[in-house]
Scaffold this motif. Sequence first.
Motif, short mmCIF file in Angstrom:
data_model
loop_
_atom_site.label_atom_id
_atom_site.label_comp_id
_atom_site.label_asym_id
_atom_site.label_seq_id
_atom_site.Cartn_x
_atom_site.Cartn_y
_atom_site.Cartn_z
N VAL A 138 29.35 45.99 34.73
CA VAL A 138 29.99 45.08 34.33
C VAL A 138 30.94 44.56 35.59
O VAL A 138 31.10 43.26 35.81
N PHE A 139 31.49 45.62 36.38
CA PHE A 139 32.25 45.31 37.54
C PHE A 139 32.05 46.54 38.43
O PHE A 139 31.61 47.31 37.93
N GLN A 140 32.26 46.09 39.71
CA GLN A 140 32.03 47.34 40.68
C GLN A 140 33.37 48.20 40.71
O GLN A 140 33.12 49.39 41.16
N ASN A 141 34.31 47.69 40.43
CA ASN A 141 35.61 48.75 40.27
C ASN A 141 36.72 48.10 39.54
O ASN A 141 36.68 47.00 39.01
N TRP A 142 37.81 49.07 39.36
CA TRP A 142 38.60 48.77 38.32
C TRP A 142 39.50 47.46 38.56
O TRP A 142 40.27 46.80 37.80
N ALA A 143 39.90 47.31 40.14
CA ALA A 143 40.53 46.10 40.53
C ALA A 143 40.19 44.93 40.12
O ALA A 143 40.78 43.77 39.53
N GLN A 144 38.54 44.88 40.10
CA GLN A 144 37.94 43.63 39.69
C GLN A 144 38.06 43.20 37.77
O GLN A 144 38.28 42.34 37.53
N TYR A 145 38.07 44.41 37.27
CA TYR A 145 38.47 44.17 35.88
C TYR A 145 39.63 43.99 35.71
O TYR A 145 39.99 42.87 34.87
N LEU A 146 40.69 44.51 36.08
CA LEU A 146 42.09 43.95 36.11
C LEU A 146 42.27 42.50 36.49
O LEU A 146 43.23 41.51 35.51
N LEU A 147 41.73 42.02 37.61
CA LEU A 147 41.95 40.75 37.98
C LEU A 147 41.30 39.75 37.04
O LEU A 147 41.90 38.63 36.61
N THR A 148 39.97 39.88 36.56
CA THR A 148 39.16 39.16 35.78
C THR A 148 40.13 38.93 34.38
O THR A 148 40.05 37.95 33.94
N MET A 149 40.43 40.09 33.88
CA MET A 149 41.39 39.92 32.55
C MET A 149 42.52 39.21 32.82
O MET A 149 42.83 38.38 31.92
N GLN A 150 43.26 39.04 33.86
CA GLN A 150 44.44 38.59 33.95
C GLN A 150 44.03 36.82 34.27
O GLN A 150 44.45 35.92 33.86
N TYR A 151 43.01 36.78 34.77
CA TYR A 151 42.45 35.09 35.10
C TYR A 151 42.14 34.69 33.83
O TYR A 151 42.41 33.53 33.44
N LEU A 152 41.23 35.52 32.80
CA LEU A 152 40.85 34.83 31.57
C LEU A 152 42.09 34.80 30.65
O LEU A 152 42.08 33.87 29.87
#
Length: 688
Positions: A153-167
């Motif tokens: 879904v993502f390569q790392n947890w930073a990408q997850y956190l940023l994506t959720m914030q953007y959404l």
Amino acid sequence: MTFCSQNHSKPYLCKKNQVMTALSAFQLAILKGIPEELPSSKPFDSTINHAPRRKDILTTEEKRLALKNALRYFPVKHHVVLAAEFAEELRAYGRIYMYRFRPDYKIYARDIETFPHKSKQAAAIMLMLSNNLDDAIAQHPHELITYGGNGAVFQNWAQYLLTMQYLATMTDDQTLAIYSGHPLGLFPSQKDAPRVVVTNGMVIPNYSKPDDWERFNALGVSQYGQMTAGSFMYIGPQGIVHGTTITVLNAARMQKHPNYSGGIKLLITSGLGGMSGAQPKAANIAGVVSITAEINPKAAYKRHSQGWVDEVMQDVDQAIDAALQWKEKNTAHSIAFLGNIVDLWERLNERNIDVDMGSDQTSLHNPWAGGYYPAGLTYNEANEMMSDKPVLFREKVYESLRRQILAINSLTSKGMYFFDYGNAFLLESSRAGADVFDTNGRFKYPSYVQDIMGPLCFDYGFGPFRWVCASSDAKDLDTTDLIACEVLEEIAKTAPNEIRQQLDDNILWIKEAKKNKLVVGSQARILYADAEGRIKIAAAFNNAIREGKISGPVVLGRDHHDVSGTDSPFRETSNIYDGSSFTADMAIQNVIGDSFRGATWVSIHNGGGVGWGEVINGGFGMLLDGTEDADRKLKSMLHWDVNNGIARRSWARNKEAVFAINRAMESEPLLKVTIPNFADEDLIQTFF
Ligand SMILES: NC(=O)c1ccc[n+]([C@@H]2O[C@H](COP(=O)([O-])OP(=O)(O)OC[C@H]3O[C@@H](n4cnc5c(N)ncnc54)[C@H](O)[C@@H]3O)[C@@H](O)[C@H]2O)c1
């Protein structure tokens, strides 16, 4: 950031008020994105199924680059601590996952209203991607892998956190661009545009070998999105149970072992992972006795505890004897053999057992990194060898495949029907030098798409349509099941004979779906349907939302493994015989077409199913919220999303597709498709 100050029973964001109230810790964490202060580091949780250590493929210079790439998500003040930690992750796991940033809250498909949002469409996307990372759903949740060994879904947890914030903060005037898990940013767009555009693993074609994936992924610049992992549309093994049921049902209808004397049939296969875990359940539903070999105890017992397989046995003879007894009793039953599939095939062959049908669903699209466990090694030995001695491991895999094919060939010579299950089994076996070619140089066994799924489903437009009730309320799912069933029954009243069996199978499926307890994670349902069925079902849902019969929005989607979304010469397009099966125009046209016809999000991937570099596949998600806008979009987008593929299949001279596209043109005057003329074979042979 604006939040509602009213005392809503469920806290949510609204556009007018400036005061933040009643936000839960979960919502605050989402809005925070990557935290300013470092969260404490997290111990490695050995109770969870983890991805195998990846190949140590980077040069020293590239390792420095990988580290720099990872650190660019964080302020410089944290670099000393994080650089040491990430370097250690790269050494230990071959990837930088940023485990420390894994959130403390539980990730799962919550009610859509609990996700902080300014855009309902963005909230739907948060719900869907959360489902893909749910511990109960994901294969390696801490490595952000949903299924298929490497479906990220993502390569790392930073990408997850940023994506959720953007959404959480975006509006319907913006679109989020996600490059292989990395959220590039929010860009101004317009309300009819997709809220998110996802690309996964898109590389310059000459750089699409498996080791290229290892390198790019280790550098943190690309990922393997599989099909529904990187597009946020995975709904657990249910997504595949229906397709597998259709396959097993029709395989059993079509094939008869020479010693068959009526009654129930026996299926032998392997894999109890993300998708393969659906096989025993599907075999039970299709009324077949099955043995499924699985080498990984965690996977086998997980499927058993979820009720997807009836029992687990460690002794190969005990498993075979039990299956024969169930056959004798003429009762469907599923057995997991905890061991290597090669041992099972060889023993069946030695004992001269009449096997009616055989297949394989190990992850051979990913043979060098945990997708296929060679015979003669324990699970742990294989895991160590694949990263420590990759050359030897490769030899072991090939030797094992040659043994597997030898036993299968022997059983098919006695009457077994064997089919490739779209996992690159025959492709990889051919690379291993196994005896898999016929006298014309073609694979001697068909793929399930060539024999079953293509001519019976995809060419007519039937494919794995699905939906998720965003209220996360099981009662809503019951309502949608009823509505979908009514719609299909109505369509069946006037359906032509060519598609009657398909409709009857699908009506039976939806009637039994609840009883079969298929839901794991989000309140989701899969239902094979053609363009007419998908549009009418979606329109009926939208009406029911408007009238309050369904309590919240509904997310529509589909597997990429469908009529139009995927160009894959060894699977979805393996029944295309005009030479175009190695082109990828259809998948690209599909995702572009969906994106301007109203999809809420779209995705296009390199890799998925048969492997990186072997397939281009795409999908969509669409939020139904009861509005007229949703009505307009669903009609336009679903029509294209199916008929694009039927038109291409028709142009390839597939007769079923010619029938289906002519029918579609009769009911839609704006549709005008180029129809092929059929040349006379004798005329052609005069010249060459
Ligand atoms: N069901 C379908 O319609 C369908 C559709 C698309 C793709 N596939 C393909 O099927 C494959 C499996 O998908 P998945 O999501 O289940 O993958 P997965 O990696 O989650 O599961 C595969 C399982 O096979 C087991 N395994 C590997 N080698 C084995 C061996 N030698 N003996 C016994 N068990 C062994 C693994 O331990 C693993 O649990 C993939 O290649 C996928 O692309 C199937």
